[in-house]
Design an enzyme around this catalytic site. Sequence first.
Site, PDB file in Angstrom:
ATOM      1  N   HIS A  18      -4.903   4.605  14.587  1.00  0.00           N
ATOM      2  CA  HIS A  18      -4.130   5.674  13.934  1.00  0.00           C
ATOM      3  C   HIS A  18      -4.109   6.924  14.818  1.00  0.00           C
ATOM      4  O   HIS A  18      -3.057   7.521  15.028  1.00  0.00           O
ATOM      5  CB  HIS A  18      -4.765   6.051  12.589  1.00  0.00           C
ATOM      6  CG  HIS A  18      -4.715   4.996  11.528  1.00  0.00           C
ATOM      7  ND1 HIS A  18      -5.833   4.503  10.916  1.00  0.00           N
ATOM      8  CD2 HIS A  18      -3.679   4.346  10.959  1.00  0.00           C
ATOM      9  CE1 HIS A  18      -5.495   3.608  10.010  1.00  0.00           C
ATOM     10  NE2 HIS A  18      -4.190   3.471  10.020  1.00  0.00           N
ATOM     11  N   LYS A  42      -4.277  -0.388  -3.932  1.00  0.00           N
ATOM     12  CA  LYS A  42      -5.051  -1.002  -2.844  1.00  0.00           C
ATOM     13  C   LYS A  42      -6.561  -0.896  -3.098  1.00  0.00           C
ATOM     14  O   LYS A  42      -7.346  -1.373  -2.288  1.00  0.00           O
ATOM     15  CB  LYS A  42      -4.680  -0.310  -1.519  1.00  0.00           C
ATOM     16  CG  LYS A  42      -4.292  -1.296  -0.431  1.00  0.00           C
ATOM     17  CD  LYS A  42      -3.855  -0.599   0.845  1.00  0.00           C
ATOM     18  CE  LYS A  42      -3.945  -1.537   2.029  1.00  0.00           C
ATOM     19  NZ  LYS A  42      -3.485  -0.934   3.277  1.00  0.00           N
ATOM     20  N   ARG A  91       2.257  -2.625  15.079  1.00  0.00           N
ATOM     21  CA  ARG A  91       1.240  -3.166  15.976  1.00  0.00           C
ATOM     22  C   ARG A  91       1.643  -4.517  16.527  1.00  0.00           C
ATOM     23  O   ARG A  91       1.310  -4.893  17.631  1.00  0.00           O
ATOM     24  CB  ARG A  91      -0.099  -3.292  15.243  1.00  0.00           C
ATOM     25  CG  ARG A  91      -0.750  -1.975  14.917  1.00  0.00           C
ATOM     26  CD  ARG A  91      -1.823  -2.151  13.889  1.00  0.00           C
ATOM     27  NE  ARG A  91      -1.257  -2.712  12.668  1.00  0.00           N
ATOM     28  CZ  ARG A  91      -1.950  -3.165  11.659  1.00  0.00           C
ATOM     29  NH1 ARG A  91      -3.254  -3.135  11.697  1.00  0.00           N
ATOM     30  NH2 ARG A  91      -1.333  -3.653  10.592  1.00  0.00           N
ATOM     31  N   SER A 129      -7.933  -1.160   9.259  1.00  0.00           N
ATOM     32  CA  SER A 129      -9.031  -0.506   8.532  1.00  0.00           C
ATOM     33  C   SER A 129      -9.899  -1.537   7.824  1.00  0.00           C
ATOM     34  O   SER A 129     -11.127  -1.403   7.787  1.00  0.00           O
ATOM     35  CB  SER A 129      -8.457   0.482   7.521  1.00  0.00           C
ATOM     36  OG  SER A 129      -7.693   1.449   8.189  1.00  0.00           O
TER      37      SER A 129
HETATM   38  N1  COA Z   1      -3.941   1.533  14.001  1.00  0.00           N
HETATM   39  C1  COA Z   1      -4.805   0.865  13.249  1.00  0.00           C
HETATM   40  N2  COA Z   1      -4.508   0.307  12.077  1.00  0.00           N
HETATM   41  C2  COA Z   1      -3.264   0.494  11.637  1.00  0.00           C
HETATM   42  C3  COA Z   1      -2.295   1.188  12.351  1.00  0.00           C
HETATM   43  C4  COA Z   1      -2.683   1.728  13.595  1.00  0.00           C
HETATM   44  N3  COA Z   1      -1.842   2.408  14.371  1.00  0.00           N
HETATM   45  N4  COA Z   1      -1.153   1.185  11.651  1.00  0.00           N
HETATM   46  C5  COA Z   1      -1.399   0.505  10.532  1.00  0.00           C
HETATM   47  N5  COA Z   1      -2.680   0.080  10.516  1.00  0.00           N
HETATM   48  C6  COA Z   1      -3.327  -0.750   9.508  1.00  0.00           C
HETATM   49  C7  COA Z   1      -4.068   0.024   8.487  1.00  0.00           C
HETATM   50  O1  COA Z   1      -5.392   0.255   8.917  1.00  0.00           O
HETATM   51  C8  COA Z   1      -4.000  -0.892   7.297  1.00  0.00           C
HETATM   52  O2  COA Z   1      -5.015  -1.854   7.426  1.00  0.00           O
HETATM   53  P1  COA Z   1      -5.658  -2.548   6.142  1.00  0.00           P
HETATM   54  O3  COA Z   1      -4.530  -3.115   5.328  1.00  0.00           O
HETATM   55  O4  COA Z   1      -6.508  -3.559   6.770  1.00  0.00           O
HETATM   56  O5  COA Z   1      -6.425  -1.503   5.418  1.00  0.00           O
HETATM   57  C9  COA Z   1      -2.665  -1.607   7.468  1.00  0.00           C
HETATM   58  O6  COA Z   1      -2.324  -1.445   8.810  1.00  0.00           O
HETATM   59  C10 COA Z   1      -1.527  -1.043   6.683  1.00  0.00           C
HETATM   60  O7  COA Z   1      -1.869   0.199   6.268  1.00  0.00           O
HETATM   61  P2  COA Z   1      -1.050   1.530   6.282  1.00  0.00           P
HETATM   62  O8  COA Z   1      -0.260   1.723   7.523  1.00  0.00           O
HETATM   63  O9  COA Z   1      -2.044   2.586   5.938  1.00  0.00           O
HETATM   64  O10 COA Z   1      -0.019   1.305   5.164  1.00  0.00           O
HETATM   65  P3  COA Z   1      -0.305   0.956   3.701  1.00  0.00           P
HETATM   66  O11 COA Z   1       0.395  -0.321   3.477  1.00  0.00           O
HETATM   67  O12 COA Z   1      -1.728   1.006   3.331  1.00  0.00           O
HETATM   68  O13 COA Z   1       0.385   2.187   2.994  1.00  0.00           O
HETATM   69  C11 COA Z   1       2.264   3.485   2.224  1.00  0.00           C
HETATM   70  C12 COA Z   1       1.751   2.208   2.832  1.00  0.00           C
HETATM   71  C13 COA Z   1       1.179   4.489   1.901  1.00  0.00           C
HETATM   72  C14 COA Z   1       3.175   4.103   3.247  1.00  0.00           C
HETATM   73  C15 COA Z   1       3.030   3.073   0.952  1.00  0.00           C
HETATM   74  O14 COA Z   1       2.156   2.402   0.076  1.00  0.00           O
HETATM   75  C16 COA Z   1       3.620   4.264   0.230  1.00  0.00           C
HETATM   76  O15 COA Z   1       4.630   4.776   0.657  1.00  0.00           O
HETATM   77  N6  COA Z   1       2.988   4.725  -0.873  1.00  0.00           N
HETATM   78  C17 COA Z   1       3.428   5.885  -1.638  1.00  0.00           C
HETATM   79  C18 COA Z   1       4.117   5.471  -2.924  1.00  0.00           C
HETATM   80  C19 COA Z   1       5.554   5.075  -2.662  1.00  0.00           C
HETATM   81  O16 COA Z   1       6.402   5.875  -2.313  1.00  0.00           O
HETATM   82  N7  COA Z   1       5.857   3.785  -2.871  1.00  0.00           N
HETATM   83  C20 COA Z   1       7.195   3.249  -2.695  1.00  0.00           C
HETATM   84  C21 COA Z   1       7.497   2.919  -1.259  1.00  0.00           C
HETATM   85  S1  COA Z   1       9.152   2.339  -1.057  1.00  0.00           S
END
Ligand code: COA
Length: 159
Positions: A18, A42, A91, A129
């Site tokens: 990140h 989550k 990624r 993560s």
């Molecule tokens: N380096 C390391 N890990 C990374 C990364 C990077 N550059 N980019 C993504 N990841 C990993 C994260 O660690 C996470 O790992 P995990 O699943 O093992 O914990 C995974 O990729 C995905 O996580 P993240 O990028 O944090 O996205 P998410 O799916 O957890 O969250 C949101 C997505 C928050 C953007 C989405 O749920 C959201 O928009 N929520 C708000 C409510 C909303 O508007 N909903 C409707 C959307 S249309």
Amino acid sequence: MKKIALYPGTFDPITNGHSDLIQRAAKLFDKVIVAIAANPNKKPFFPLEQRVELAQRVLRGHKNVVVKGFDVLLVEFARREKANVILRGLRAVSDFEYEFQLATMNRRLAPKIETMFLTPAEQYAYISSSLVREIAALDGDVTPFVHPNVKAALRQRFR
Ligand code: COA
């Protein structure tokens, strides 16, 4: 017009992958808002306040980066923060399908906000993560993957 990017995620916890992405974005945008989603679906391991605090500590020193928690619709938060771009990391090809769905839905909800993608450095392409949490839970060494403050927080939780 100022270029403001919102980088949303759960950051449970923030990893070096990140941070790598945020540093790249900080060079491209006037301001980068790291937007930490409450994301109760989550069932996050760290509470929102701690995820925000950890990210703030890790990113201290980056003048145009701010960290904020949110528990509303992402596009609503982006509008409130006057962000013109939602930034996401890609990624691997496996990330694409979900990211495409998310970007398309967000565009449907807020047509004026563009989603842009950056790729992290290749040494971070495999970090997530949940893998970091699993390694820490089994007493593995997470030093290469997270900031020392995050490592300490993981150690404390698993003690
Ligand atoms: N380096 C390391 N890990 C990374 C990364 C990077 N550059 N980019 C993504 N990841 C990993 C994260 O660690 C996470 O790992 P995990 O699943 O093992 O914990 C995974 O990729 C995905 O996580 P993240 O990028 O944090 O996205 P998410 O799916 O957890 O969250 C949101 C997505 C928050 C953007 C989405 O749920 C959201 O928009 N929520 C708000 C409510 C909303 O508007 N909903 C409707 C959307 S249309």
